[in-house]
Design a protein around this motif. Structure first.
Motif, PDB file in Angstrom:
ATOM      1  N   SER A  70       0.826  -1.206   0.000  1.00  0.00           N
ATOM      2  CA  SER A  70       0.000   0.000   0.000  1.00  0.00           C
ATOM      3  C   SER A  70       0.860   1.256   0.000  1.00  0.00           C
ATOM      4  O   SER A  70       0.621   2.198  -0.766  1.00  0.00           O
ATOM      5  CB  SER A  70      -0.919  -0.005   1.226  1.00  0.00           C
ATOM      6  N   ASP A  71       1.882   1.279   0.843  1.00  0.00           N
ATOM      7  CA  ASP A  71       2.738   2.461   0.920  1.00  0.00           C
ATOM      8  C   ASP A  71       3.611   2.620  -0.315  1.00  0.00           C
ATOM      9  O   ASP A  71       3.932   3.744  -0.717  1.00  0.00           O
ATOM     10  CB  ASP A  71       3.600   2.402   2.179  1.00  0.00           C
ATOM     11  N   LEU A 130       1.409   4.215  -2.750  1.00  0.00           N
ATOM     12  CA  LEU A 130       1.210   5.603  -2.336  1.00  0.00           C
ATOM     13  C   LEU A 130       2.356   6.492  -2.802  1.00  0.00           C
ATOM     14  O   LEU A 130       2.140   7.609  -3.296  1.00  0.00           O
ATOM     15  CB  LEU A 130       1.077   5.666  -0.809  1.00  0.00           C
ATOM     16  N   ARG A 167       1.965   7.048  -6.437  1.00  0.00           N
ATOM     17  CA  ARG A 167       0.886   8.012  -6.695  1.00  0.00           C
ATOM     18  C   ARG A 167       1.367   9.439  -6.489  1.00  0.00           C
ATOM     19  O   ARG A 167       1.062  10.332  -7.275  1.00  0.00           O
ATOM     20  CB  ARG A 167      -0.295   7.735  -5.764  1.00  0.00           C
ATOM     21  N   ASP A 201      -5.075   5.393  -5.919  1.00  0.00           N
ATOM     22  CA  ASP A 201      -5.760   5.688  -4.661  1.00  0.00           C
ATOM     23  C   ASP A 201      -6.638   4.509  -4.244  1.00  0.00           C
ATOM     24  O   ASP A 201      -6.689   4.131  -3.061  1.00  0.00           O
ATOM     25  CB  ASP A 201      -6.601   6.954  -4.816  1.00  0.00           C
ATOM     26  N   VAL A 239      -4.339   1.740  -3.040  1.00  0.00           N
ATOM     27  CA  VAL A 239      -3.798   2.105  -1.725  1.00  0.00           C
ATOM     28  C   VAL A 239      -4.804   1.806  -0.623  1.00  0.00           C
ATOM     29  O   VAL A 239      -4.493   1.156   0.378  1.00  0.00           O
ATOM     30  CB  VAL A 239      -3.395   3.596  -1.692  1.00  0.00           C
ATOM     31  N   TYR A 261      -4.596  -1.128   2.123  1.00  0.00           N
ATOM     32  CA  TYR A 261      -4.432  -0.566   3.471  1.00  0.00           C
ATOM     33  C   TYR A 261      -5.517  -1.048   4.433  1.00  0.00           C
ATOM     34  O   TYR A 261      -5.217  -1.485   5.553  1.00  0.00           O
ATOM     35  CB  TYR A 261      -4.436   0.958   3.384  1.00  0.00           C
TER      36      TYR A 261
END
Length: 223
Positions: free
Chosen positions: A177-178, A181, A184, A199, A202, A206
Motif C-alpha cells: 500500500s505504501d 502511495l 501516486r 488511490d 492504496v 491498506y
C-alpha cells in the motif's frame, strides 16, 4: 481473509468497518471525494472494537497504534501532507513492532534483505523527485519494513492459532500500500486517472492490511 469477514456476523463494529472500507475503496477508484472524506476517519475507530474485545493486557498499545494511524488518515486527507501524515503512521507501526516482539517475533537477515529492496527503490525515487521526502522514505519506510520482517517470523506460524498467518499477509499488504502511495505522489502526479486507480489500490490494500494485522496480533499469545 474469510474468517476475518465471517466474524462480522457477531461483531457489529467489524461489519461497519467492512462496509465503510468497501465504500471508501469504491469512492477512491471513482474519484468521489465526498464519500472518501466521510468514510476515511471512521475506519480505525471502528477497527478498535477488535482491540477492545481482546482480554490481552497490552491492548492499550494496540489502541495507541490505531490512534496514530487514525491521525495519519485524517492528515493525509489534506493536499501535500505526506510528511506530517507519515508521523501518525510511524506511531502505528512502532506499536505493531512492539506488539509483535512481545508475541515472540524476531527479525531475520533474509527477510530484512528482501524488504530492503523496495525501501531502497522508494528512497531513490524520493531523492530524484522530491528530496525532502527522503527522511520519510527511510524513517517511516524503515518502520513499515520492520513490521513486515517481524510479522514474517516463522515463530508466529503456530498451527494451533490460525489467526497468526494473517500477520504476515497484513504487514506485506501494508508495505505494498505504501509503495503504491509513493508512486501516486511522485510518479503519477500528471495523470488524474492513474492517481484515482492508485488511490483505490492504496485504500484497498491498506484497509485489509489493518484488519489482518489487528486480528492476527490480538489472536497471538504473549510470550
Amino acid at each position: 481473509m474469510g474468517s476475518a469477514v465471517a466474524k462480522a456476523a457477531h461483531e457489529p463494529e467489524r461489519a461497519a468497518y467492512l462496509v465503510t472500507a468497501a465504500s471508501n475503496v469504491a469512492a477512491s477508484f471513482a474519484g468521489y471525494r465526498g464519500v472518501k472524506d466521510l468514510s476515511k476517519p471512521l475506519l480505525l475507530p471502528l477497527l478498535s472494537g477488535r482491540v477492545l474485545r481482546s482480554k490481552q493486557p497490552d491492548r492499550w498499545l494496540g489502541l495507541v497504534g490505531l490512534t496514530g494511524g487514525w491521525a495519519g488518515d485524517v492528515v493525509l486527507m489534506k493536499p501535500a501532507s505526506l510528511t506530517h501524515g507519515a508521523a501518525g503512521f510511524a506511531l502505528n507501526h512502532a506499536a505493531y513492532c512492539v506488539l509483535l516482539w512481545r508475541r515472540g517475533a524476531r527479525p531475520s537477515l533474509k527477510s530484512g534483505a528482501i524488504r530492503a529492496v523496495p525501501l531502497a527503490l522508494a528512497t531513490m525515487l524520493a531523492a530524484r523527485k522530491a528530496p525532502t521526502l527522503v527522511p520519510v522514505a527511510l524513517g517511516y519506510g524503515g518502520l513499515v519494513a520492520t513490521t513486515s520482517v517481524l510479522a514474517d517470523d516463522s515463530r508466529l506460524q503456530d498451527l494451533s492459532n490460525a489467526g497468526s498467518f494473517g500477520a504476515s499477509h497484513g504487514a506485506n499488504l501494508f508495505l505494498l500500500s505504501d509503495a503504491v502511495l509513493i508512486l501516486r505522489e511522485l510518479a503519477f502526479e500528471d495523470s488524474h486517472r492513474l492517481q484515482a486507480a492508485a488511490d483505490g489500490v492504496v485504500m484497498g490494500t491498506y484497509t485489509l492490511a489493518q484488519l489482518l494485522l489487528i486480528d492476527a496480533i490480538f489472536s497471538l499469545y504473549l510470550r
